[in-house]
Write an enzyme that holds these catalytic residues in place. Structure first.
Site, PDB file in Angstrom:
ATOM      1  N   LYS A 190       1.202  -4.149  -5.075  1.00  0.00           N
ATOM      2  CA  LYS A 190       0.046  -4.715  -5.808  1.00  0.00           C
ATOM      3  C   LYS A 190       0.335  -4.666  -7.301  1.00  0.00           C
ATOM      4  O   LYS A 190       0.819  -3.657  -7.820  1.00  0.00           O
ATOM      5  CB  LYS A 190      -1.238  -3.946  -5.460  1.00  0.00           C
ATOM      6  N   HIS A 248      -1.406   4.916   1.147  1.00  0.00           N
ATOM      7  CA  HIS A 248      -1.810   4.122  -0.021  1.00  0.00           C
ATOM      8  C   HIS A 248      -2.344   5.018  -1.155  1.00  0.00           C
ATOM      9  O   HIS A 248      -1.933   4.891  -2.306  1.00  0.00           O
ATOM     10  CB  HIS A 248      -2.909   3.124   0.352  1.00  0.00           C
TER      11      HIS A 248
HETATM   12  C1  BG6 Z   1      -3.839  -1.364   5.732  1.00  0.00           C
HETATM   13  C2  BG6 Z   1      -4.768  -0.541   6.575  1.00  0.00           C
HETATM   14  O1  BG6 Z   1      -2.675  -0.641   5.444  1.00  0.00           O
HETATM   15  O2  BG6 Z   1      -4.472  -1.715   4.518  1.00  0.00           O
HETATM   16  C3  BG6 Z   1      -6.073  -1.282   6.812  1.00  0.00           C
HETATM   17  O3  BG6 Z   1      -4.133  -0.283   7.811  1.00  0.00           O
HETATM   18  C4  BG6 Z   1      -6.668  -1.743   5.526  1.00  0.00           C
HETATM   19  O4  BG6 Z   1      -6.980  -0.463   7.511  1.00  0.00           O
HETATM   20  C5  BG6 Z   1      -5.635  -2.507   4.695  1.00  0.00           C
HETATM   21  O5  BG6 Z   1      -7.771  -2.584   5.808  1.00  0.00           O
HETATM   22  C6  BG6 Z   1      -6.180  -2.862   3.336  1.00  0.00           C
HETATM   23  O6  BG6 Z   1      -5.273  -3.640   2.640  1.00  0.00           O
HETATM   24  P1  BG6 Z   1      -5.755  -4.554   1.445  1.00  0.00           P
HETATM   25  O7  BG6 Z   1      -4.484  -5.042   0.840  1.00  0.00           O
HETATM   26  O8  BG6 Z   1      -6.594  -5.634   2.061  1.00  0.00           O
HETATM   27  O9  BG6 Z   1      -6.557  -3.688   0.555  1.00  0.00           O
END
Ligand code: BG6
Length: 492
Positions: A190, A248
């Site tokens: 990101k 994350h």
């Molecule tokens: C994923 C998770 O890694 O990231 C999901 O497994 C989550 O549960 C997703 O919804 C969110 O990604 P982003 O990029 O939409 O924030």
């Protein structure tokens, strides 16, 4: 593209008909194609269980490709040319003969014998090892690190605790060496997070203040206003800690708290991230609050609770919300609480980092500062990417009045460029062999070491997560945890 990456390329997507492949991997490859970032001779081979022909699969893909980088008529032409390079081979993941079919198809289509190959395993982690071995067994993996190379991209979750993660790492190493393995955490792709090191280390103003003398607390919050519908089976086995927090949020924390690197390359960046992760004390349940969403009415629509989702056992204790306070035990951060929060089924979708500075102790403006908060740097990862700094300013006119204002860097105002999807950046890096934004095995181990004890403690307990109605801002438990550490509950 540089000359090395002009070599013929085949991208092989295992799990090609799945959600991630259709919605992220293929559209990202198309975006790279539109920007002329793929070699002249490239092809994509999709492999999964559904029985599609090439033509039928291309029709499925077409619905997900967007014209962001090629608006207007040219997009149709590019889309057609891209789809003609997409092939499909159906097969069962556990069937070794199916991989021989894949092998046969690739050899039939590829015009050269010197082809670089990127395997993208977009499949459940429980079958990573079988698939990797089957690919190896079918002679599809070249062991070279330099051209022609074979690389594998795998998606988290990498195991469910330290031991299972180590086992997976060892098993995969039987087919792909560490140098060939690209473990994705798509948050690292990101834009705002890629900017974090630049913000901290390329500007003089932040680094001198970036420590426990000036920073009071750090809050990293991740919110989603979605349920787990459609992937509850997976989610129930993992829960929010393994799904979002251990990867994350911890990566965001590492980038926020790490020391500067002596060199901007994958090895040095990773070493610094690992160093800070290893300074974090393993988490315990008393520094956490866990929740699970219940059904509620949102905009007049009834939304089912977690326990009502298909494939979720009625007595599931899987948390859909977690708040935790981590302590980074090093000279820079000792005493600064890092509160990390992740939740599904909340009131909004937002990911941000809030760095709260200490209040000005004595000031000639003391009498005028009533009601104002301390300086705060907010890094908004998504949506509406931006960075803003809360500062006090004098309201024009007299008598003297102070007001909390914001120095505001909104990406859409400052940059003309499109913000690429995280997968675009990461796939391009994997093709270039740049591992700066991927997770090395020792980093993965350090991340699991923080969470494994608390995950085991939760599994062994019979405590229930706190219920919160779908659409809540946060849980009461998270609010109480924030208060206990003197943190602002407003940021939750
Ligand atoms: C994923 C998770 O890694 O990231 C999901 O497994 C989550 O549960 C997703 O919804 C969110 O990604 P982003 O990029 O939409 O924030």
């Amino acid at each position: 593209m540089d000359s090395e990456s002009q070599s013929p390329l085949s991208v092989v997507v295992i799990g090609a008909s799945g959600d991630l492949a259709r919605k992220k991997i293929y559209p990202s490859l198309f975006a790279l194609y539109c920007q002329d970032r793929l070699p002249e001779e490239f092809r994509i081979f999709g492999f999964s269980r559904t029985a599609y022909s090439d033509v039928a699969f291309r029709e499925v893909l077409e619905k997900h490709l967007t014209c962001r980088y090629a608006p207007g008529e040219s997009c149709k032409v590019l889309m057609q040319a891209f789809l003609e390079r997409c092939y499909y081979v159906p097969g069962q993941y556990g069937d070794r003969d199916a991989y021989l079919d894949l092998y046969g198809r690739m050899h039939e289509v590829e015009q050269s014998r010197e082809v670089n190959r990127l395997y993208y395993l977009s499949i459940p982690p429980s079958i990573f090892l079988d698939v990797a071995h089957a690919l190896g067994g079918a002679g599809l993996v070249q062991c070279g690190i330099s051209s022609p190379w074979s690389r594998v991209v795998i998606e988290k979750p990498f195991g469910s605790d330290r031991a299972s993660s180590d086992e997976l790492v060892r098993g995969m190493a039987g087919v792909f060496r560490e140098a060939q393995t690209f473990r994705i955490d798509h948050y690292l792709g990101k834009e705002v997070l890629q900017n974090l090191m630049v913000l901290r280390f390329a500007n003089l103003v932040f680094e001198p203040l970036w420590n426990n003398h000036y920073i009071e607390s750090v809050q990293i919050s991740w919110k989603e206003n979605l349920s787990v519908a459609g992937r509850a089976g997976y989610f129930n086995d993992y829960g929010i800690i393994r799904d979002v927090m251990q990867n994350h949020l911890l990566e965001i924390l590492a980038l926020t708290a790490m020391e500067p690197c002596s060199k901007l390359d994958a090895g040095h960046i990773c070493n610094e991230k690992i160093r800070v992760l290893r300074s974090i004390r393993p988490l315990t349940l008393d520094k956490m609050s866990l929740g699970q969403y219940t059904g509620a009415k949102v905009s007049d629509q009834a939304v089912p609770g977690y326990l009502e989702e298909e494939n979720v056992p009625a007595d599931s204790r899987t948390p859909t919300y977690a708040a935790a306070v981590l302590e980074v035990d090093n000279d820079r951060w000792r005493g600064v609480p890092f509160m990390i929060v992740a939740g599904k089924g909340l009131d909004s979708r937002k990911t941000e980092i809030r760095i709260r500075f200490r209040p000005v102790a004595e000031s000639m403006f003391s009498g005028l500062m009533e009601g104002s908060g301390p300086n705060e740097l907010v890094i908004r990862v998504q949506p509406d990417e931006g960075i803003y700094l809360r500062v006090l300013a004098k309201v024009p006119g007299s008598p003297m009045r102070l007001k909390q204002t914001e120095l505001d860097l909104q990406y859409h105002r400052v940059f003309d460029e499109l913000i690429p999807d995280a997968y675009e950046s990461l796939i391009l890096d994997a093709l270039r062999g740049d591992k700066s934004l991927f997770i090395r095995k020792d980093e993965l181990a350090a991340a699991w070491d923080i969470f494994t004890p608390v995950l085991h403690a939760w599994d062994a307990s019979d405590e229930k997560p706190e219920s919160y109605p779908f659409g809540s801002v946060c849980t009461d438990g998270a609010r109480a945890l924030a208060e206990r550490y003197g943190l602002s509950a407003d940021a939750l």
